[in-house]
Design a protein around this motif. Sequence first.
Motif, PDB file in Angstrom:
ATOM      1  N   ALA A 153      34.342  84.029  14.310  1.00  0.00           N
ATOM      2  CA  ALA A 153      33.703  82.962  13.528  1.00  0.00           C
ATOM      3  C   ALA A 153      34.604  82.514  12.383  1.00  0.00           C
ATOM      4  O   ALA A 153      34.697  81.319  12.075  1.00  0.00           O
ATOM      5  CB  ALA A 153      32.366  83.444  12.986  1.00  0.00           C
ATOM      6  N   ASP A 154      35.300  83.467  11.765  1.00  0.00           N
ATOM      7  CA  ASP A 154      36.197  83.136  10.648  1.00  0.00           C
ATOM      8  C   ASP A 154      37.400  82.320  11.091  1.00  0.00           C
ATOM      9  O   ASP A 154      38.055  81.686  10.265  1.00  0.00           O
ATOM     10  CB  ASP A 154      36.682  84.432   9.968  1.00  0.00           C
ATOM     11  CG  ASP A 154      35.549  85.158   9.247  1.00  0.00           C
ATOM     12  OD1 ASP A 154      34.513  84.509   8.977  1.00  0.00           O
ATOM     13  OD2 ASP A 154      35.696  86.360   8.972  1.00  0.00           O
ATOM     14  N   MET A 155      37.722  82.349  12.381  1.00  0.00           N
ATOM     15  CA  MET A 155      38.855  81.575  12.893  1.00  0.00           C
ATOM     16  C   MET A 155      38.651  80.074  12.726  1.00  0.00           C
ATOM     17  O   MET A 155      39.602  79.312  12.630  1.00  0.00           O
ATOM     18  CB  MET A 155      39.073  81.880  14.385  1.00  0.00           C
ATOM     19  CG  MET A 155      39.604  83.248  14.659  1.00  0.00           C
ATOM     20  SD  MET A 155      41.332  83.385  14.212  1.00  0.00           S
ATOM     21  CE  MET A 155      41.638  85.058  14.714  1.00  0.00           C
ATOM     22  N   ASN A 156      37.410  79.660  12.715  1.00  0.00           N
ATOM     23  CA  ASN A 156      37.100  78.234  12.587  1.00  0.00           C
ATOM     24  C   ASN A 156      37.766  77.419  13.700  1.00  0.00           C
ATOM     25  O   ASN A 156      38.334  76.354  13.478  1.00  0.00           O
ATOM     26  CB  ASN A 156      37.526  77.709  11.216  1.00  0.00           C
ATOM     27  CG  ASN A 156      36.911  76.345  10.907  1.00  0.00           C
ATOM     28  OD1 ASN A 156      35.822  76.024  11.399  1.00  0.00           O
ATOM     29  ND2 ASN A 156      37.597  75.552  10.116  1.00  0.00           N
ATOM     30  N   VAL A 157      37.706  77.954  14.908  1.00  0.00           N
ATOM     31  CA  VAL A 157      38.243  77.278  16.090  1.00  0.00           C
ATOM     32  C   VAL A 157      37.076  76.933  17.002  1.00  0.00           C
ATOM     33  O   VAL A 157      36.177  77.759  17.207  1.00  0.00           O
ATOM     34  CB  VAL A 157      39.255  78.174  16.841  1.00  0.00           C
ATOM     35  CG1 VAL A 157      39.759  77.475  18.100  1.00  0.00           C
ATOM     36  CG2 VAL A 157      40.410  78.521  15.924  1.00  0.00           C
ATOM     37  N   ASP A 158      37.091  75.732  17.541  1.00  0.00           N
ATOM     38  CA  ASP A 158      36.002  75.274  18.410  1.00  0.00           C
ATOM     39  C   ASP A 158      35.904  76.183  19.633  1.00  0.00           C
ATOM     40  O   ASP A 158      36.853  76.326  20.398  1.00  0.00           O
ATOM     41  CB  ASP A 158      36.274  73.830  18.846  1.00  0.00           C
ATOM     42  CG  ASP A 158      35.065  73.196  19.529  1.00  0.00           C
ATOM     43  OD1 ASP A 158      34.201  73.945  20.030  1.00  0.00           O
ATOM     44  OD2 ASP A 158      34.989  71.950  19.553  1.00  0.00           O
TER      45      ASP A 158
ATOM     46  N   GLN B 282      32.382  88.347  13.951  1.00  0.00           N
ATOM     47  CA  GLN B 282      32.663  87.857  12.611  1.00  0.00           C
ATOM     48  C   GLN B 282      34.058  87.269  12.517  1.00  0.00           C
ATOM     49  O   GLN B 282      34.255  86.183  11.979  1.00  0.00           O
ATOM     50  CB  GLN B 282      32.513  88.997  11.586  1.00  0.00           C
ATOM     51  CG  GLN B 282      32.727  88.557  10.151  1.00  0.00           C
ATOM     52  CD  GLN B 282      31.756  87.472   9.727  1.00  0.00           C
ATOM     53  OE1 GLN B 282      30.551  87.594   9.924  1.00  0.00           O
ATOM     54  NE2 GLN B 282      32.274  86.387   9.150  1.00  0.00           N
ATOM     55  N   TRP B 283      35.071  87.961  13.042  1.00  0.00           N
ATOM     56  CA  TRP B 283      36.417  87.415  12.887  1.00  0.00           C
ATOM     57  C   TRP B 283      36.669  86.245  13.807  1.00  0.00           C
ATOM     58  O   TRP B 283      37.445  85.348  13.482  1.00  0.00           O
ATOM     59  CB  TRP B 283      37.484  88.479  12.989  1.00  0.00           C
ATOM     60  CG  TRP B 283      37.825  89.106  14.294  1.00  0.00           C
ATOM     61  CD1 TRP B 283      37.444  90.330  14.730  1.00  0.00           C
ATOM     62  CD2 TRP B 283      38.680  88.576  15.322  1.00  0.00           C
ATOM     63  NE1 TRP B 283      37.987  90.589  15.968  1.00  0.00           N
ATOM     64  CE2 TRP B 283      38.752  89.537  16.352  1.00  0.00           C
ATOM     65  CE3 TRP B 283      39.393  87.390  15.471  1.00  0.00           C
ATOM     66  CZ2 TRP B 283      39.489  89.346  17.515  1.00  0.00           C
ATOM     67  CZ3 TRP B 283      40.139  87.197  16.626  1.00  0.00           C
ATOM     68  CH2 TRP B 283      40.179  88.168  17.629  1.00  0.00           C
TER      69      TRP B 283
END
Length: 223
Positions: A177-182, A174-175
């Motif tokens: 995914a929350d980073m929003n990094v490719d 989850q975290w």
Amino acid sequence: MAANYWESSQFQRFMLTRYELAELEMILRIGKRLRTRQEIVATAIIYFKRFYINNTFYDIDPYLMTTTCVYLACKVSQDIRFPYDVSDIAECESYLLEEMKFYLVVYHPYQVLIDVSEQIKLPKASLQAAWSIINDSYQTDVSLVCPPHVIAVAAMFLSRVVDQGGQSDVEAQQWFADMNVDITDILQVVNELLSLYDIWNGYSEDKMPELVYRYISDIAASN
């Protein structure tokens, strides 16, 4: 000084494609002997790599340049413990400054790691593991081809391999995914670091001819 990484000279001028660069063990040894902060050593490594992007070892002695890079990094960081102040270093410093067009600001992954670890309450063991992994990353070229936040996230990713950090797999996913990094960028850094560790673990004098041959073959294949 740019207000953020994306507007800085580091991103606009020094984010590069792959370059084969020299080993930087001397800078690490100088830093350890002087008991210099790791961020200063990291800055010196970036200066050294930037210089030899457009220059060769025939242009200027790399041993002199390593000393100059540590000297300049200490000055920029206002660390006065560097004990050398001789004319050849001063001359080399001018050469280094001119070659880098006086762009001296360097953004490192350390602050990103600290900020993110506070947000997600990263356990101390995982934070220490990620910090060490970032230190190791400066012995690769990822600092020239990847933004600092990607390196920091990759280090945290690898730290879960070293230490699970008390998080469940669901929480970790989850975290991340929350980073929003490719994830492709993260895996690029991870693969570089794993290759480095593989070399360290498998190093022996007997294997050196094979490694040199493979290195030459990779260069020939890329041309």
